[in-house]
Design a protein around this motif. Structure first.
Motif, short mmCIF file in Angstrom:
data_model
loop_
_atom_site.label_atom_id
_atom_site.label_comp_id
_atom_site.label_asym_id
_atom_site.label_seq_id
_atom_site.Cartn_x
_atom_site.Cartn_y
_atom_site.Cartn_z
N LEU A 147 0.84 -1.20 0.00
CA LEU A 147 0.00 0.00 0.00
C LEU A 147 0.88 1.25 0.00
CD1 LEU A 147 -2.69 -1.04 2.64
CD2 LEU A 147 -2.93 -1.04 0.17
N SER A 148 0.40 2.26 -0.68
CA SER A 148 1.16 3.50 -0.81
C SER A 148 0.91 4.42 0.40
CB SER A 148 0.74 4.23 -2.08
OG SER A 148 -0.54 4.82 -1.91
N PRO A 149 1.71 5.47 0.55
CA PRO A 149 1.44 6.44 1.62
C PRO A 149 0.04 7.06 1.51
CG PRO A 149 3.64 6.78 0.71
CD PRO A 149 2.96 5.75 -0.14
N TRP A 150 -0.44 7.25 0.28
CA TRP A 150 -1.81 7.76 0.09
C TRP A 150 -2.83 6.79 0.66
CZ3 TRP A 150 -3.52 12.38 -1.76
CH2 TRP A 150 -2.57 13.21 -2.33
N ASP A 151 -2.63 5.50 0.40
CA ASP A 151 -3.54 4.47 0.92
C ASP A 151 -3.57 4.51 2.45
OD1 ASP A 151 -3.77 3.69 -1.74
OD2 ASP A 151 -2.37 2.02 -1.53
N ASN A 197 -1.42 20.10 -7.21
CA ASN A 197 -2.45 21.11 -7.00
C ASN A 197 -3.74 20.42 -6.54
OD1 ASN A 197 -3.95 20.21 -9.26
ND2 ASN A 197 -2.80 21.55 -10.63
N ALA A 198 -4.78 21.19 -6.26
CA ALA A 198 -6.02 20.65 -5.69
C ALA A 198 -6.68 19.63 -6.63
CB ALA A 198 -6.99 21.78 -5.37
N ASP A 199 -6.65 19.91 -7.94
CA ASP A 199 -7.27 18.97 -8.89
C ASP A 199 -6.52 17.65 -8.93
OD1 ASP A 199 -9.22 20.81 -9.56
OD2 ASP A 199 -8.11 21.58 -11.29
N GLU A 200 -5.20 17.71 -8.88
CA GLU A 200 -4.41 16.48 -8.89
C GLU A 200 -4.63 15.66 -7.63
OE1 GLU A 200 -0.57 17.92 -11.55
OE2 GLU A 200 -0.61 18.42 -9.42
N VAL A 201 -4.81 16.35 -6.50
CA VAL A 201 -5.09 15.65 -5.23
C VAL A 201 -6.43 14.94 -5.33
CG1 VAL A 201 -5.58 15.98 -2.78
CG2 VAL A 201 -3.65 17.17 -3.82
N GLU A 202 -7.43 15.60 -5.92
CA GLU A 202 -8.75 14.98 -6.04
C GLU A 202 -8.71 13.75 -6.94
OE1 GLU A 202 -13.43 16.05 -6.82
OE2 GLU A 202 -11.93 17.61 -7.13
N VAL A 203 -7.98 13.84 -8.05
CA VAL A 203 -7.84 12.69 -8.95
C VAL A 203 -7.14 11.54 -8.23
CG1 VAL A 203 -6.68 11.87 -11.05
CG2 VAL A 203 -7.93 14.04 -11.08
N LYS A 204 -6.08 11.85 -7.51
CA LYS A 204 -5.33 10.82 -6.78
C LYS A 204 -6.22 10.16 -5.73
CE LYS A 204 -1.52 8.68 -5.57
NZ LYS A 204 -0.91 7.69 -6.44
N LEU A 205 -6.99 10.97 -4.99
CA LEU A 205 -7.89 10.42 -3.97
C LEU A 205 -8.93 9.50 -4.61
CD1 LEU A 205 -8.93 10.25 -1.05
CD2 LEU A 205 -10.36 12.23 -1.57
N THR A 206 -9.49 9.91 -5.74
CA THR A 206 -10.49 9.09 -6.43
C THR A 206 -9.89 7.73 -6.80
OG1 THR A 206 -11.61 11.03 -7.29
CG2 THR A 206 -12.01 8.96 -8.44
N ARG A 207 -8.67 7.74 -7.32
CA ARG A 207 -8.01 6.48 -7.69
C ARG A 207 -7.75 5.61 -6.48
NH1 ARG A 207 -3.78 9.12 -11.91
NH2 ARG A 207 -5.21 9.34 -13.66
N VAL A 208 -7.32 6.22 -5.38
CA VAL A 208 -7.05 5.47 -4.15
C VAL A 208 -8.34 4.83 -3.63
CG1 VAL A 208 -6.42 5.73 -1.71
CG2 VAL A 208 -4.99 6.75 -3.49
N LEU A 209 -9.44 5.59 -3.62
CA LEU A 209 -10.72 5.05 -3.14
C LEU A 209 -11.22 3.92 -4.03
CD1 LEU A 209 -12.55 8.33 -2.07
CD2 LEU A 209 -11.58 6.57 -0.58
N ARG A 228 -8.59 -4.18 -4.13
CA ARG A 228 -7.88 -4.52 -2.88
C ARG A 228 -8.82 -5.02 -1.79
NH1 ARG A 228 -2.31 -3.06 -2.28
NH2 ARG A 228 -1.61 -3.06 -4.43
N GLY A 229 -10.06 -4.57 -1.78
CA GLY A 229 -11.01 -5.02 -0.78
C GLY A 229 -10.68 -4.59 0.63
N VAL A 230 -10.05 -3.42 0.78
CA VAL A 230 -9.69 -2.91 2.11
C VAL A 230 -10.84 -2.08 2.68
CG1 VAL A 230 -8.07 -1.42 3.37
CG2 VAL A 230 -7.25 -2.89 1.52
N LEU A 231 -11.56 -1.37 1.79
CA LEU A 231 -12.66 -0.50 2.20
C LEU A 231 -13.99 -1.02 1.68
CD1 LEU A 231 -11.20 3.06 1.47
CD2 LEU A 231 -11.14 1.79 3.61
#
Length: 101
Positions: A1-5, A39-51, A58-61
């Motif tokens: 898992l990544s730091p974002w995860d 930037n804020a848009d990149e953070v939102e895209v990254k969060l969407t991918r992580v979720l 992964r079946g973690v959430l």
């Protein structure tokens, strides 16, 4: 898992079942320290991918739809029934609702 995860899992473990909007606030604050060039848009895209990754392959959430707000609330997989995917009643108190506008 990544730091974002780990950031997402940590926020959910500490605060409860969170909608994406609250997770996005936590992610932006976390990114200011750990991913300064995003930037804020990149953070939102990254969060969407992580979720998507953590609640899908992964079946973690697990995801819960309240019907009171748009979108899902995300929680740890062990808070849900394995067979149906429904939220266990004892974890309903962990539901974090957005303030009404």
């Amino acid at each position: 898992l990544s730091p974002w995860d780990h950031m997402v899992i940590g926020a959910i473990t500490k605060e409860g079942l969170l909608p994406k909007q609250i997770l996005l606030e936590r992610a932006k604050a976390w990114a200011k320290v750990n991913a300064k060039k995003m930037n804020a848009d990149e953070v939102e895209v990254k969060l969407t991918r992580v979720l998507q990754k953590l609640s899908g392959s992964r079946g973690v959430l697990g995801t819960h739809r309240t019907g009171l707000q748009r979108g899902y609330h995300y929680g740890l997989k062990e808070w849900f029934f394995a067979s149906s995917g429904a939220l266990r009643k004892q974890h309903l108190s962990k539901l974090v609702m957005l303030p009404q506008e």
